[in-house]
Enzyme design. Structure first.
Site, short mmCIF file in Angstrom:
data_model
loop_
_atom_site.label_atom_id
_atom_site.label_comp_id
_atom_site.label_asym_id
_atom_site.label_seq_id
_atom_site.Cartn_x
_atom_site.Cartn_y
_atom_site.Cartn_z
N ILE A 1 0.72 -1.29 -0.15
CA ILE A 1 -0.47 0.07 -0.35
C ILE A 1 0.88 1.19 0.00
O ILE A 1 0.71 2.67 -0.99
CB ILE A 1 -0.91 -0.31 1.54
CG1 ILE A 1 -1.40 -1.23 1.35
CG2 ILE A 1 -1.36 1.29 1.38
CD1 ILE A 1 -2.96 -1.25 0.44
N ARG B 1 -5.43 -8.81 6.88
CA ARG B 1 -4.45 -8.37 8.19
C ARG B 1 -3.14 -6.99 7.03
O ARG B 1 -2.57 -6.95 6.74
CB ARG B 1 -3.17 -8.98 8.41
CG ARG B 1 -3.26 -10.13 8.76
CD ARG B 1 -4.32 -10.10 10.09
NE ARG B 1 -4.31 -11.83 11.06
CZ ARG B 1 -6.34 -11.88 11.45
NH1 ARG B 1 -7.58 -11.08 10.76
NH2 ARG B 1 -6.40 -13.06 11.56
N GLU B 2 -3.82 -5.77 7.73
CA GLU B 2 -3.23 -4.06 8.20
C GLU B 2 -1.54 -4.40 8.12
O GLU B 2 -1.85 -5.01 9.77
CB GLU B 2 -3.61 -3.40 8.09
CG GLU B 2 -4.99 -3.61 7.18
CD GLU B 2 -6.12 -1.91 7.75
OE1 GLU B 2 -5.96 -1.45 8.84
OE2 GLU B 2 -7.59 -2.16 6.98
N ALA C 1 17.25 6.01 21.36
CA ALA C 1 16.88 5.01 20.32
C ALA C 1 16.83 5.63 18.77
O ALA C 1 16.77 6.83 18.57
CB ALA C 1 15.53 4.44 20.52
N GLU D 1 22.65 10.75 19.82
CA GLU D 1 21.13 11.93 20.53
C GLU D 1 21.69 12.62 21.84
O GLU D 1 20.61 13.81 22.23
CB GLU D 1 19.64 10.73 20.30
CG GLU D 1 19.53 10.73 19.87
CD GLU D 1 17.93 9.80 19.71
OE1 GLU D 1 17.61 9.34 20.69
OE2 GLU D 1 17.57 9.00 19.06
N PRO E 1 3.38 -6.19 17.85
CA PRO E 1 2.43 -7.62 16.97
C PRO E 1 1.55 -7.26 16.05
O PRO E 1 1.13 -8.62 15.41
CB PRO E 1 3.06 -8.73 17.40
CG PRO E 1 3.28 -8.05 18.91
CD PRO E 1 3.18 -6.66 19.13
N GLY E 2 0.32 -6.71 16.56
CA GLY E 2 -0.75 -7.37 16.45
C GLY E 2 -0.64 -6.56 14.80
O GLY E 2 -1.65 -6.47 13.91
N GLU F 1 18.59 16.16 11.23
CA GLU F 1 18.73 17.77 11.61
C GLU F 1 16.66 17.86 11.82
O GLU F 1 16.57 18.74 12.07
CB GLU F 1 18.76 18.07 10.11
CG GLU F 1 17.58 17.36 9.23
CD GLU F 1 18.61 17.71 7.51
OE1 GLU F 1 17.17 18.45 6.45
OE2 GLU F 1 19.69 18.55 7.31
#
Length: 180
Positions: free
Chosen positions: A13, A36-37, A75, A95, A113-114, A137
């Site tokens: 998509i 399932r999306e 992260a 960071e 995970p859904g 940036e």
């Protein structure tokens, strides 16, 4: 009992810089069909930087998806072919400006995970050396140093809402308390 769903068809998509989105048509164990999306994500690392005086370095930044300023462990997304430890050290330096040669794996988990395949790898960094941060940036970051007790209090009061930070800090606290 069988739980697996067999993918019958995949339709892409969206393809983006950070995520891709697809819709899978699946055959369920009962032979019925469903859609399932799925958000595809290359994975990410989070790092718990611990100073010599046992403070944890967190970053404060605005997160557009939730329209809030959040307090989080440093992260970032894993680049294609990038070593996980190298990614953790890179994100730490970008960071916060800190570098280290002491990184240990703490835990890995799926964030949601859904609907997403994103896996997050959490590391602990000690023996920090101060340097100069170099955020992307489009990142506006403030560095905050808190004690473990302050962090746990902020989790309890809902001031820390970021799931990776909560999982990382509670896991670290649990393992640390067992090893004392």
């Amino acid at each position: 009992m069988t739980f697996e769903e067999k993918t019958m068809k995949t339709e892409r998509i969206y393809e983006g810089r950070i995520i891709n989105v697809r819709v899978d048509t699946v055959e369920l164990p009962n032979k019925k069909y469903s859609k399932r999306e799925i958000v595809e994500h290359p994975g990410a690392v989070g790092i718990i930087p611990i100073t010599e005086d046992n403070k944890i370095i967190l970053v404060k930044q605005f997160r557009k998806a939730v329209e809030e300023v959040l307090l989080e462990i440093p992260a970032g997304k894993i680049e294609p072919g990038e070593n996980l430890v190298r990614c953790a050290v890179r994100e730490l330096e970008e960071e916060t400006g800190f570098t280290t040669d002491h990184v240990e794996k703490l835990i890995e988990f799926y964030t949601a995970p859904g609907f997403s395949n994103e896996k997050l790898h959490i590391y602990v960094a000690k023996n920090l050396k101060e340097g100069i941060s170099n955020p992307d940036e489009d990142e506006n970051i403030e560095i905050i140093e808190l004690s473990m007790d302050e962090i746990l209090n902020k989790i309890e009061t809902g001031e820390i809402k970021d799931s990776k930070t909560i999982v990382a800090m509670l896991t670290y606290t649990n393992l640390y308390s067992k090893n004392r």
